[in-house]
Enzyme design. Structure first.
Site, PDB file in Angstrom:
ATOM      1  NE  ARG A 102      53.112  17.835  37.828  1.00  0.00           N
ATOM      2  CZ  ARG A 102      52.419  17.553  38.923  1.00  0.00           C
ATOM      3  NH1 ARG A 102      52.058  16.324  39.192  1.00  0.00           N
ATOM      4  NH2 ARG A 102      52.078  18.510  39.759  1.00  0.00           N
ATOM      5  CG  HIS A 129      54.709  22.252  42.439  1.00  0.00           C
ATOM      6  ND1 HIS A 129      53.963  22.691  41.361  1.00  0.00           N
ATOM      7  CD2 HIS A 129      53.984  21.243  43.001  1.00  0.00           C
ATOM      8  CE1 HIS A 129      52.843  21.978  41.283  1.00  0.00           C
ATOM      9  NE2 HIS A 129      52.841  21.100  42.261  1.00  0.00           N
ATOM     10  CD  GLN A 132      51.017  22.634  46.150  1.00  0.00           C
ATOM     11  OE1 GLN A 132      50.632  21.817  45.336  1.00  0.00           O
ATOM     12  NE2 GLN A 132      50.267  23.017  47.169  1.00  0.00           N
ATOM     13  CG  ASP A 224      56.136  17.069  49.008  1.00  0.00           C
ATOM     14  OD1 ASP A 224      55.202  16.251  48.839  1.00  0.00           O
ATOM     15  OD2 ASP A 224      56.833  17.516  48.075  1.00  0.00           O
ATOM     16  CB  CYS A 264      52.095  19.982  47.892  1.00  0.00           C
ATOM     17  SG  CYS A 264      53.210  18.583  47.847  1.00  0.00           S
ATOM     18  NE  ARG A 292      48.398  23.720  42.548  1.00  0.00           N
ATOM     19  CZ  ARG A 292      48.930  22.601  42.052  1.00  0.00           C
ATOM     20  NH1 ARG A 292      49.080  21.545  42.828  1.00  0.00           N
ATOM     21  NH2 ARG A 292      49.371  22.540  40.800  1.00  0.00           N
TER      22      ARG A 292
END
Ligand code: CP
Ligand code: NVA
Length: 307
Positions: A102, A129, A132, A224, A264, A292
């Protein structure tokens, strides 16, 4: 599949194949537990930013399948600061069997992949992402099946999460609409990529300003945070721009009556998403977060070549 850096790197059938594998691994996990597919394998997890879902779901995905995971915090590694990214990649390649990273700059995860002899998974960058996006697609297919032509609407900032949602939607033949304020549009390169995918799959892309218009006929409403990690100094400015883009009961009423609401997470409740919607009948935010785990098991299994 050598690395997992962007959904746009995969063909439509590879995306669907990963989703089918995720469904199989999820069913197996709940029925009898997963077999030790990742036995003897350790995933190194490099984090330059905080995380709840990504960290825990990758760690647990490894453990459920007989493997292990190692958390490497921002201060320990000093990616590109204490040591060059190329050196970090080559050193870790001799210790662990795969890396998840990340990062702030997307270039940094590309650089890691370039220098690693082991698979690298993008666990979020400033650009996208993709893990995701796969969990999101899994959640959408669980609700609506493998139908093409679904209307997926993202309301808010044209950010990293929106890029991966746009790309997975285009790959699967869903129509993707973004409603964002001026100045908060999607990365133009990501849009170009999506347009090329859409030419092949027949997906329609729309970029609008009006959230009410954008959610008309939508089966999926997605939002988001208004301020992503790394943009904290813009918070005050963004809090002024984004309120018309709040996903609240009034907006959800404009969509399909069976629409699902996605986020998310982490959610900033009563900013981009109201409590009543987050905890209401349309919301799938927790099953989405749980997916996930299953989506990432599938990604890891393909990278390790064990399923
Ligand atoms: N959605 C997501 O990636 O959450 P974390 O930042 O907690 O990992
Ligand atoms: N867009 C958010 C997603 C967090 C999972 C961020 O980058 O902070």
């Amino acid at each position: 599949m050598k690395h997992f850096l962007a959904i746009s790197d995969l063909s439509s059938s590879e995306v669907q194949d990963l989703l089918d594998l995720a469904v199989r691994l999820k069913k197996e996990y709940f029925e009898k537990g997963n077999p030790p597919l990742f036995k003897g394998k350790v995933l190194g997890m490099i984090f330059q930013k905080p995380s709840l879902r990504t960290r825990v779901s990758f760690d647990m995905a490894m453990r459920h399948c007989g493997g292990d995971a190692l958390y490497l915090s921002p201060n320990e590694i000093g990616l590109g600061k204490r040591e060059s990214i190329a050196d970090v990649a080559r050193v870790l390649s001799g210790y662990v069997q795969a890396l998840m990273a990340r990062v702030f700059e997307h270039e940094h995860v590309l650089e890691l992949a370039k220098w690693s002899n082991i698979p690298v998974v993008n666990g979020l960058s400033d650009y996208n992402h993709p893990c995701q996006g796969m969990a999101d697609a899994l959640t959408i297919q669980e609700k609506f099946g493998k139908k093409k032509g679904l209307n997926v609407t993202f309301v808010g900032d044209g950010n990293n999460v929106a890029v991966s949602l746009m790309h997975v939607s285009a790959k699967l033949g869903w129509n993707f609409t973004l409603a964002s304020p001026e100045g908060y549009d999607l990365n133009p390169k990501a849009v170009e990529i999506a347009k090329n995918i859409a030419k092949e799959t027949g997906s329609k892309l729309n970029f609008l300003r009006d959230p009410n218009q954008a959610v008309k006929g939508a089966q999926v409403i997605y939002t988001d945070t208004w301020t992503s990690m790394g943009q904290e100094e813009e918070t005050a400015k963004r809090e002024k721009v984004f309120p018309p883009y709040q996903v609240n009961a009034k907006l959800v009423n404009e969509a399909d009556k069976d629409a699902i609401v996605m986020h998310c997470l982490p959610a900033h409740r009563n900013h981009e998403l109201t409590d009543d919607v987050a905890d209401g009948p349309h919301s799938v935010i927790f099953p989405q977060a749980h997916n996930r785990l299953h989506a990432q098991k599938a990604i890891l299994a393909r990278l390790f070549g064990v399923a």
